[in-house]
Design an enzyme around this catalytic site. Structure first.
Site, short mmCIF file in Angstrom:
data_model
loop_
_atom_site.label_atom_id
_atom_site.label_comp_id
_atom_site.label_asym_id
_atom_site.label_seq_id
_atom_site.Cartn_x
_atom_site.Cartn_y
_atom_site.Cartn_z
N SER A 106 0.84 -1.21 0.00
CA SER A 106 0.00 0.00 0.00
C SER A 106 0.87 1.25 0.00
CB SER A 106 -0.85 -0.03 1.27
OG SER A 106 -1.40 1.25 1.53
N TYR A 147 -1.36 -1.35 10.96
CA TYR A 147 -1.71 -1.95 9.66
C TYR A 147 -0.62 -1.64 8.64
CZ TYR A 147 -3.38 -1.54 4.90
OH TYR A 147 -3.45 -1.59 3.53
N LYS A 178 2.47 -4.01 6.48
CA LYS A 178 2.81 -3.98 5.05
C LYS A 178 4.32 -3.75 4.87
CE LYS A 178 -1.27 -4.54 3.15
NZ LYS A 178 -1.58 -5.84 2.55
#
Ligand code: UD1
Length: 332
Positions: free
Chosen positions: A125, A149, A153
């Site tokens: 992302s 979060y 990644k």
């Protein structure tokens, strides 16, 4: 490469990628534990693609389940989407995010190694760029994150780099997505979260269908064209096709690409476009900034264009039309 394992293949981006894979004559095998998706999507995928799709309702953390799939299906490449993705929840429950997102990825990589399948596309992302030093954002910009979060990644990207260093047989593509919205032209699949949405487009849709009373616009005092946050919205079908190009890429090794349009749109611009093309009103109010948000974020797409031939074909109007078409067909 023919048999593609898609983890999280019934989710929003996963399902649209399955459509593009089928259109391009790949045989798709899905593993999804339905934690944030619905089994109905499988039937819809079969309806759209008119292809056989193998499905396993299992958790990617479960190595035994993965081994069975690799044994049976002769997997040539894996596209790894499965993971938790709610930013706010990740701040409240960081261990849940680290456990699930890292554990599943490590299990997957171990089983791939065991079955000598070294081709992987990982769903990352633009969140890994943190607050960018300038715009547009290039792949070699410094990396940082503002929530667990995003950190999962980034950690996974590091794990993949180490893995590649340890064994150059690995052929890994990291795709950094900007803001995917829209839906498949059929209106059969799209994004319709069960809970209160975190992201802008699903929230707009719930306001338009009157499931939520008002869209809160998080701040109008940013350093942008109209003070509201600017993002690089990309049609999910364009993003999905980027995975097909990544599979066909002749370049080997570890590669990283942004997938966006290179074009920034503010919250107000997106809302106005939605209202115009769909001829509806979106009830909205300006509220305070959301913690962790940045002014503006859009991609440099030069590398993906040069090396993959990737170029988004749909504009924001089309994204708004398709998102609304999906929600009209899927709500009473
Ligand atoms: C968010 C996540 C990012 C994640 C991405 C996944 C944060 C801080 N970042 O990105 O880590 O990878 O989703 O798609 O959550 N907005 C409103 N009202 C709303 C919702 C959003 O005004 O109800 C605004 C936001 O302030 C922002 C823009 O809309 O300016 C887009 O927000 P969103 O869709 O949540 O995406 P990102 O913040 O870019």
């Amino acid at each position: 490469m023919k048999n593609i394992l898609v983890t999280g293949g019934l989710g929003f981006i996963g399902s649209h990628t399955v459509v593009e894979l089928c259109k391009n004559d790949y045989h798709v095998v899905i593993i999804d534990n339905l934690s944030n998706s619905s089994i109905d999507v499988l039937d819809k995928l079969k309806k759209i693609t008119k292809k056989e799709i193998a499905f396993y309702e299992d958790d990617v953390c479960n190595k035994e389940a993965l081994k069975k799939i690799f044994k049976k299906e002769k997997i040539d490449a894996v596209i790894h989407f499965a993971g938790f993705k709610a930013v706010g929840e990740s701040v409240e429950k960081p261990l849940k995010y680290y456990r699930n997102n890292l554990d599943s990825t490590i299990s997957l990589l171990e089983v791939m190694d065991e079955y000598a399948c070294f081709n992987l596309i990982f769903s990352s992302s633009a969140t890994v760029y943190g607050k960018p030093k300038s715009l547009p954002i290039k792949e070699d910009f410094p990396l940082s994150t503002t929530n667990p979060y995003g950190t999962t990644k980034l950690f996974i990207e590091h794990i993949l780099e180490d893995l590649y260093t340890s064994n150059n047989k690995w052929n890994i593509t990291i795709l950094r997505y900007f803001n995917p919205i829209g839906a498949d032209k059929s209106g059969l699949i799209g994004e319709n979260p069960k809970d209160i949405p975190n992201n802008l487009m699903p929230y707009i849709l719930k306001v338009v269908t009157k499931e939520l009373p008002v869209l809160r616009i998080f701040g109008d005092d940013y350093d942008t064209v109209d003070g509201t946050g600017v993002r690089d919205y990309i049609h999910v079908s364009d993003l999905a096709y980027g995975h097909v190009l990544a599979l066909k890429n002749k370049k080997e090794g570890l590669k990283i690409y942004n997938l966006g349009t290179g074009h920034g749109t503010s919250v107000l611009e997106l809302v106005k476009t939605f209202e115009k093309v769909n001829n509806v009103k979106v009830n909205k109010e300006i509220t305070k900034r959301r913690p962790g948000d940045i002014d503006a974020c859009f991609a440099s797409c030069d590398k993906a264009f040069k090396e993959l031939g990737f170029k988004a074909k749909y504009d924001v109007e089309e994204m708004c039309l398709d998102a609304y078409n999906f929600i009209k067909k899927n709500t009473n």
